[in-house]
Design a protein around this motif. Structure first.
Motif, PDB file in Angstrom:
ATOM      1  N   TYR A   1       0.843  -1.193   0.000  1.00  0.00           N
ATOM      2  CA  TYR A   1       0.000   0.000   0.000  1.00  0.00           C
ATOM      3  C   TYR A   1       0.883   1.250   0.000  1.00  0.00           C
ATOM      4  CZ  TYR A   1      -3.052   3.632   1.935  1.00  0.00           C
ATOM      5  OH  TYR A   1      -3.728   4.801   2.157  1.00  0.00           O
TER       6      TYR A   1
ATOM      7  N   ASP B   1       2.489   1.707  -3.344  1.00  0.00           N
ATOM      8  CA  ASP B   1       1.529   2.240  -4.300  1.00  0.00           C
ATOM      9  C   ASP B   1       1.362   3.731  -4.117  1.00  0.00           C
ATOM     10  OD1 ASP B   1       1.238  -0.195  -5.306  1.00  0.00           O
ATOM     11  OD2 ASP B   1      -0.784  -0.571  -4.530  1.00  0.00           O
ATOM     12  N   CYS B   2       1.249   4.132  -2.837  1.00  0.00           N
ATOM     13  CA  CYS B   2       1.051   5.549  -2.554  1.00  0.00           C
ATOM     14  C   CYS B   2       2.223   6.371  -3.073  1.00  0.00           C
ATOM     15  CB  CYS B   2       0.913   5.777  -1.053  1.00  0.00           C
ATOM     16  SG  CYS B   2      -0.694   5.299  -0.438  1.00  0.00           S
TER      17      CYS B   2
ATOM     18  N   SER C   1       4.312   5.600  -5.435  1.00  0.00           N
ATOM     19  CA  SER C   1       4.458   5.614  -6.894  1.00  0.00           C
ATOM     20  C   SER C   1       3.409   6.504  -7.560  1.00  0.00           C
ATOM     21  CB  SER C   1       4.367   4.187  -7.429  1.00  0.00           C
ATOM     22  OG  SER C   1       3.130   3.656  -7.059  1.00  0.00           O
ATOM     23  N   LYS C   2       2.385   6.854  -6.831  1.00  0.00           N
ATOM     24  CA  LYS C   2       1.386   7.754  -7.410  1.00  0.00           C
ATOM     25  C   LYS C   2       1.998   9.143  -7.592  1.00  0.00           C
ATOM     26  CE  LYS C   2      -2.802   5.771  -5.578  1.00  0.00           C
ATOM     27  NZ  LYS C   2      -3.638   5.920  -4.404  1.00  0.00           N
ATOM     28  N   GLU C   3       1.449   9.877  -8.543  1.00  0.00           N
ATOM     29  CA  GLU C   3       2.056  11.175  -8.799  1.00  0.00           C
ATOM     30  C   GLU C   3       1.717  12.170  -7.696  1.00  0.00           C
ATOM     31  OE1 GLU C   3       1.316  12.597 -12.649  1.00  0.00           O
ATOM     32  OE2 GLU C   3       2.553  11.041 -13.595  1.00  0.00           O
ATOM     33  N   ASP C   4       0.439  12.179  -7.331  1.00  0.00           N
ATOM     34  CA  ASP C   4       0.053  13.138  -6.292  1.00  0.00           C
ATOM     35  C   ASP C   4       0.034  12.447  -4.935  1.00  0.00           C
ATOM     36  OD1 ASP C   4      -1.900  11.471  -7.195  1.00  0.00           O
ATOM     37  OD2 ASP C   4      -3.541  12.852  -6.702  1.00  0.00           O
ATOM     38  N   CYS C   5       1.192  12.023  -4.520  1.00  0.00           N
ATOM     39  CA  CYS C   5       1.186  11.250  -3.281  1.00  0.00           C
ATOM     40  C   CYS C   5       1.131  12.157  -2.067  1.00  0.00           C
ATOM     41  CB  CYS C   5       2.375  10.306  -3.219  1.00  0.00           C
ATOM     42  SG  CYS C   5       3.870  11.035  -2.625  1.00  0.00           S
TER      43      CYS C   5
END
Lengths: 464, 705
Positions: free
Chosen positions: B391, B394-395, B397-401
């Motif tokens: 989790y 994933d967070c 790797s997100k662009e708007d983390c």
């Protein structure tokens, strides 16, 4: 003293029992109240439900001879029968003849004879006394030697006055055939006589069969309904049961409430007068045709009856587990295939050489269907191997398989071969031996049915 | 053979004792080794062997859990917490399961009771038949004793009428006399305690009291006398619990005797049948069949039981721990292929719960996660949970983390716990949605199968594993159902809506979805098409949104238990592997930590493994005596000798002084034991090509058996 019944009275009695005049006459001739003239033993023989017991009972009731009635089918062992005979005799002459005295127990023939002598001495009969041994062929133990004893008991008794009446529907023991003593034969009833007997039911008992009392029928109506019904039943079931009145009567008791329902409901007109009865009967017959043509009333199998109700779909829920079925099929195959064919049947290895030799060798043997033979024993390991071949998916050797095998054994679907008394031959099997031998205990029909359930083509794995 | 003794090879010794606390009584009892083979135990599905000898030192606490210090430093409070959590959950589950089992029985018991009351009162009519109830109790004979005891109790306890009951196991009665004796003694004896004055009939010839009555103990006249004195008893119900497992001769004889006495004793016979009617039919002669008037009863609709189990236990609102799909599949497979027994199924579920709380230190979070409960180590451990890690990945790797959120989770315990709590909420939501979906699929199948769809109905139990693992979403099964909806007639629409109303009466979410369809406002053909497309879209949307996989939930490792092999090993051990493991590593079962003498059998087995298919007996003996001597020298410590004496009873020698003749004795014993275990077989030596007769053992190796 009274010397039996008059001819007129016998004629009257014979009215109650169709075609039994001869038997009444014979009974009247042979038996008398005078203790000196009676034989020690007489036998009433004939097929089951040919009226032996009821004719005798009616006769004894009519002549009022002192007698003791014992049903042998209630006695699990000879000891009980001995005890009951003695207890019944000892009760004679006491204040309360119904209170039986069971203080004597009797283990064997000689003790019985001794005690019987003692009892007779104490009783000192003035008139003849009769002991009826009803259904002696249904005694819980082998009765041949007892039969022999009773026939010859006159030689062993020191006091007279006692007569045994044996009522038997089986064949006489071979050992007693040559001994001469009076026999009264009851021939089987014919179809017309059976019908007459069925028709003799009293209106009260017919009414009690119906149970419901919503719509009262007069006696005349009931009798008319009953006689047409009896005719139907005899026509339908006489070919099946023959003159077995017991069976016919119990069928009648099951069928009559259903048969008469349209009349009670008022669907079919009351069959009062002769003129109406014909059309009413036809109507009633048509309504009841499904009842009479189906096998529902025959009930000689659990299955066909249950199929009639809605139990077919539910039976699937109570089946054995899938692998139990495979195990059972494997056990059948292991019992009915010879081990030397296992490679041919259950593996892909080619086996050309043998086939030629077998074809010539077993020309004569193959005439008998091997499914009619007794199952041959097989080793547990062989069963497991065949099981592995049958089961489509790969299974691990978990204890569940063994548990299921044990379950099949305790359900007696597979039996252990060569252990204890249930083996056919001598049991020379070592209990500590790691290899155990087993036998399948289901017929081909059942095996086939189970194989169909799991979609297994069991025929493909059998050599015949 | 029948006693499949399985000891649970768990790594911690305390586990077997825990099991014994929570198996329901009846089927599973702990028994002595000596009593193992007795007939009474032959039908149990599970045996617990008490360890003899020195017990490992018992924990002083009143629970059986131990601290899991290897993984997380735990204080005693945590261990107790886990224990209480476990007992609480298992208690709720157990009551549910018991209700379920009892309810399933209840209806049949009621029907049997009705049958018993409806049978004809006894009268003088000579043509009545003996009433017989055929109770189809299923092939799982281990539960029969409980079932028929229940039935007898049920029949006796009913108000209004008084029936006397006898439960008889024919496997314990080898002859007719014995069976009758049992029936009589149970009845006459049983009433004796109630009102002593009324009954004077002695049970057998030797009993005290009326010395003049010398009737035999199997004389049914005794029962007649007894019955005459009983004013209130209306019927005598004889229950034979193993009608088809017994000698059929005895059974037919018993039926005949009861038939003979039917007009004096109002018998009702109930036969427990473990197979099915066609098989039972072959065991009863036609002559006997004519004596009886029968009716059949199905006892347990086990497949319905499974569906109820899914509803009430696995996916109920109070469920805190979910049984994972792989585990459930394996259980279902075992159920179908091997047991067909709802009880064993529920035991496995209980075992899964126990294993979770026993072995997982993080299981304490199941009861609303609070910071007070958890130590620092728990927080650290929580961050190592794989689903949490992925989790976080994933967070990132997100662009708007949301860096603040992530930092909070990684550094601040309270925010982590808050997150965990939200995850748990999500999990509960997931559970109830899954339950809705399964019920909805059920309804859809019902609606469609009425109209002759070719799809065979799949029960909720079958769908469960696919549903929670997310495999049902977009599967062909769901697609076909949706396709059916888009083709249905208006009558089917009504039917469907009625079924939904009926089943989801109190379910706000499904009702909301259904209200969106606007049934009834539209009429006409065009409108009907519009309506069904509307319905199919909404149902498809609903299923798609809710048939998620449990792996989508963060921290699902804490809420779902899915250890297949653990449960399989416990309930269906592979015996060959177990035996070989025991021989190769005896310390595993004997409980000694290294430095002790191996049992002789184990040594012999080691040599056996090294040899070829044919073993010359003399060579074998030489090798064994050699290894015995060498091990004598190795183990000089006194602890070893005590271990040897403990497990090699009958061999009195100390390992130091094993004479030649004793070695031979040991060798004979070992060989016969190997033979008994099925490892070797004596064989003629000529096959091996030798002309002189040489004693040879053949290895019996067979892969997978």
């Amino acid at each position: 003293m009274m010397a039996g019944l008059s001819d007129e009275r016998i004629q009257e009695l014979a009215q109650e029992f169709p075609s039994r005049l001869n038997q009444f006459d014979l009974l009247n001739c042979i038996l008398s109240n005078d203790k000196g003239t009676n034989p020690t033993t007489i036998a009433l023989v004939g097929q089951s439900s040919s009226g032996k017991s009821c004719v005798l009972r009616r006769f004894l009731q009519e002549v009022r001879f002192s007698h003791t009635w014992l049903s042998c089918d209630e006695c699990v062992s000879l000891r009980i029968l001995f005890q009951r005979i003695l207890a019944a005799l000892r009760a004679i002459g006491t204040q309360d003849p119904n209170k039986l005295d069971y203080s004597i127990s009797c283990h064997n023939f000689s003790l019985f004879v001794t005690q019987l002598n003692d009892t007779l001495k104490a009783l000192a009969f003035e008139h003849a006394h009769f002991v009826v041994l009803d259904r002696i062929d249904e005694l819980g133990e082998p009765y041949e030697s007892f039969y022999q004893l009773i026939i010859n008991i006159g030689n062993m008794l020191r006091y007279d006055g006692l007569t045994f009446i044996l009522v038997s529907s089986g064949t006489e023991p071979r050992s007693s055939v040559t001994t001469a003593f009076p026999h009264i034969y009851f021939q089987p009833y014919s179809k017309a006589e059976s019908l007459a007997i069925l028709r003799m039911e009293s209106p009260d008992s017919i009414r009690s069969m119906l149970r419901s009392t919503e719509r009262e029928l007069s006696d005349v109506q009931l009798t008319s309904l009953w006689s047409s019904f009896s005719q139907v039943i005899i026509d339908t079931y006489f070919p099946l049961y023959g003159p077995d009145i017991q069976q016919l009567k119990s069928t009648v008791r099951r069928a009559f409430p259903i048969y008469a329902k349209p009349v009670l409901d008022g669907v079919v007109g009351i069959l009062a007068s002769n003129r109406d009865s014909q059309s009413g009967f036809v109507k009633l017959y048509k309504i009841n045709q499904p009842l009479l043509t189906s096998e529902e009333l025959v009930r000689n199998s659990f299955v066909s009856y249950v199929r009639g109700s809605n139990a077919t779909e539910s039976s699937a829920h109570h089946d054995m587990t899938v692998y139990s079925k495979y195990l059972l099929c494997a056990a059948y195959l292991a019992s009915y295939n010879k081990p030397r064919f296992d490679i041919r049947l259950f593996s892909r290895i080619r086996e050309n050489r043998r086939r030629i030799r077998n074809a010539t060798k077993h020309k004569f043997k193959d005439k008998i269907n091997s499914r009619n033979f007794a199952p041959s024993p097989f080793e547990y390991e062989r069963l497991l191997a065949i099981f592995q071949c049958l089961v489509p998916d790969k299974i691990d050797s978990v204890t569940d398989i063994q548990t299921q095998f044990a379950t099949l054994v305790s359900l007696k679907l597979i039996t252990r071969a060569g252990i204890g008394s249930d083996s056919s031959g001598a049991s020379s099997v070592d209990i500590l031996e790691s290899r155990t031998k087993w036998r399948v205990n289901v017929s081909w029909d059942i095996a086939l049915q189970i194989a169909r359930d799991i979609k297994l083509q069991i025929e493909n794995y059998l050599m015949d | 053979m029948p006693s499949s003794v399985s000891e649970t090879p768990t790594k911690r010794k305390a586990t077997p004792e825990v099991t014994s606390n929570h198996f329901s009584s009846g089927d599973c009892e702990s028994i002595d080794n000596s009593a193992l083979i007795s007939d009474r135990d032959a039908h149990k599905t599970c045996y617990l062997l008490e360890r003899s000898g020195k017990a490992t030192k018992k924990a002083k606490t009143n629970h059986a859990f131990i601290s899991l210090d290897q993984s997380i430093p735990e204080s005693d409070v945590h261990v107790v917490d886990r224990w209480t959590l476990y007992t609480n959950t298992i208690d709720t589950i157990q009551t549910k399961i018991e209700n379920l089992l009892n309810d399933a029985d209840e209806s049949t018991l009621q029907r049997v009771w009705k049958y018993v009351t409806s049978t004809r009162d006894y009268d003088e009519d000579a043509y009545t038949q003996l009433p017989v109830g055929l109770v189809l109790a299923g092939s799982n004979i281990s539960s029969h004793t409980r079932l028929f005891a229940n039935m007898s109790h049920h029949i006796e306890q009913q108000e209004g009428k008084k029936f006397a009951t006898v439960v008889l196991a024919l496997r314990e009665a080898s002859s007719l006399r014995e069976a009758l004796r049992k029936i009589i003694s149970q009845l006459v004896g049983q009433r004796k305690a109630d009102d002593e004055d009324e009954i004077t009939a002695p049970m057998n010839t030797a009993s005290q009291g009326d010395q003049t009555d010398k009737r035999l103990s199997y004389d049914l006249d005794l029962l007649v006398d007894w019955f005459v004195k009983q004013e209130s008893v209306e019927k005598i119900v004889v229950i034979i619990e193993d009608a088809d497992g017994s000698d059929s001769n005895v059974l037919t004889e018993v039926i005949r005797m009861l038939f003979v006495y039917r007009n004096r004793l109002p018998f009702v016979l109930l036969l427990g049948i473990a197979t099915n009617l066609p098989i039972f039919n072959t065991k009863i002669p036609k002559r006997t069949m004519r004596m009886i008037d029968f009716q059949s009863f199905d006892i347990l609709r086990t497949d319905d039981g499974l569906t109820r189990l899914v509803d009430d236990v696995l996916l109920s609102s109070s469920t805190k721990l979910l049984v994972g799909p792989a585990l459930f599949r394996s259980l279902l497979k075992r159920y179908n292929n091997h047991t067909k027994n709802l009880e064993t199924f529920t035991w496995a579920i209980q075992y899964a719960y126990m294993a979770h709380f026993f072995a997982n230190p993080l299981s304490i979070i199941i009861e609303s996660p609070k910071s007070s409960v958890m130590s620092k180590d728990h927080i650290i451990a929580l961050r190592t949970v794989p689903s949490f890690k992925s989790y976080i990945n994933d967070c990132i790797s997100k662009e708007d983390c949301n860096t603040k959120h992530i930092r909070g989770l990684l550094t601040d315990p309270s925010s982590l716990i808050a997150f965990l709590r939200s995850c748990q909420e999500e999990f509960f939501e997931f559970l109830s949605r899954q339950s809705d979906c399964l019920k909805l699929l059920d309804v859809l199948q019902d609606a469609s199968s009425i109209y002759g769809s070719t799809i065979g109905k799949r029960t909720r139990a079958e769908l469960y594993a696919d549903a929670i693992s997310g495999e049902l979403r977009g599967s062909s099964f769901v697609r076909e159902l949706v396709l059916f909806i888009s083709k249905m007639s208006s009558a089917t629409v009504d039917n469907l809506s009625r079924l939904i109303d009926q089943i989801f009466e109190k379910n706000a979410i499904v009702r909301k979805m259904k209200d969106g369809w606007n049934i009834g406002t539209m009429n006409g053909k065009a409108n009907h098409l519009k309506l069904i497309s509307n319905i199919s879209k909404s149902i498809q949307g609903f299923l798609h949104a809710n048939l998620r996989s449990y792996t989508d939930i963060v921290f699902h490792e804490l809420f779902v238990f899915d250890a297949v092999s653990l449960c399989e090993n416990a309930f269906a051990p592979k015996y060959r592997a177990s035996i070989e493991k025991a021989l190769m590593e005896p310390s595993f079962y004997l409980g000694h930590q290294g430095g002790f003498e191996k049992p002789f059998l184990s040594m012999a087995h080691a040599l056996y493994r090294e040899s070829g298919t044919l073993i010359n007996v003399y060579d074998y003996w030489r090798a064994l005596s050699q290894s015995l001597r060498s091990s004598d020298i190795e183990t000089m410590d006194p602890g070893g000798s005590s271990a040897l004496n403990e497990y090699e009873i009958g061999c009195e020698s100390s390992p130091l002084t094993l004479s030649e003749s004793q070695t031979v004795a040991v060798f004979y014993k070992v060989i016969s034991e190997l033979k008994y275990l099925g490892f070797v077989k004596e064989t003629s030596s000529r096959r091996s090509g030798n002309k002189n007769a040489v004693a040879v053992l053949q290895k019996q190796v067979w892969d997978g058996l």
